[in-house]
Design an enzyme around this catalytic site. Sequence first.
Site: not given
Length: 384
Positions: A236, A128, A133, A139, A136
């Site tokens: 997390y 992360r 991003q 997500s 990901d």
Amino acid sequence: MRVAVLKERRGGETRVAATPETAKKLIGLGNTIAVETGAGLSAGIPDAAYAEAGAEIAADAAAALSGAGIVLKVRAPLAEGEGEVDELSLIPAGALLIGTLEGMTSPDRVKAYAGRGIEAAAMEMLPRITRAQSMDILSSQANLAGYRAVIEGAAAFDRGFPMLMTAAGTIPAANVFVMGAGVAGLQAIATARRLGGRVSATDVRPAAKEEIKSLGATFVGYEDEESKAAQTAGGYAKQLSAEFYAKQAEVVAAHIAKQDVVVTTALVQGRKAPILVTEAMVAAMKPGSVIVDIAADAGGNVALTRPGEMVVTANGVKILGWHNWPGRIAAAASSLYARNLLTFLTTFWDKDASAPKLPEEDEIVRGVLLTRGGRTVHPQLQAA
């Protein structure tokens, strides 16, 4: 280079690892794309849409994988004895396999990739960091899971979400409580607010309180010294002590009894989901209330959850514990997932070689690469 996109054969999987949009872009990089026939049907994408984008429609998995240098999957390929098609044995040695490969929870599967000479990249293990991003998958899929959970919770709740004023009287707004304010939880909060619910939420991570409030929800929770360190460097939630969860349960128990819809989203990477809602809490809820357990695939956050099923308790509470929440909004989930994989590939694409170049010293590559050259290379798996 030939890129193979397979039909997903694991139970309940409706997504596909490439869309016509991403297939066209991969072809633009100089690749040929082979899509197994029917791969996109459960996500609403017919073979004709892939063909129009320039992809070859392969008759079966063997045809799609023949000569493939890159294999795109949503879930790990089936091995011998897992289904009627042994996908793993059909993947050419040296091919790059990209997908949700359950690297940390299935060590035997990782050994099989190494034994086959497959270069395996488990996208769920992506670090992360800001640079990662747009790749990901956790997500992107969690965002849609949070949305879908509220939509299904609203459908199962028979009194309506917003306050409804009529000549016959007023129906009050639903009280919605979201447990866990990660990506899924924040989307659940936003969706429940858009539907007109009175929303409250909780999370053990210290940063979550302000995020919850910023979306217009009320924060509910227990805070102490342990909760101040309840978040990993990657963002997390950490597994906390039994004592902390007991105190947190005391705070939320009275609150849950007043709720109409509860959405639970708490997951800890690579572990069984923590129990947040006990049998006693469920028993205290009003008849007709609904609990939506997004963590059902990891065992569930609710003591009475039965993964893959809807449970109706003796006091009339519905508990939705469906498998694969992102797969319940397959078209959108496939679109985002496919873009995540495309971004990963294009980030490491070597134009001169017309192939991906994955340097092991790169932080992203080090995070996702399980096997290379017939051996296990991921630091955590080597340590294990």
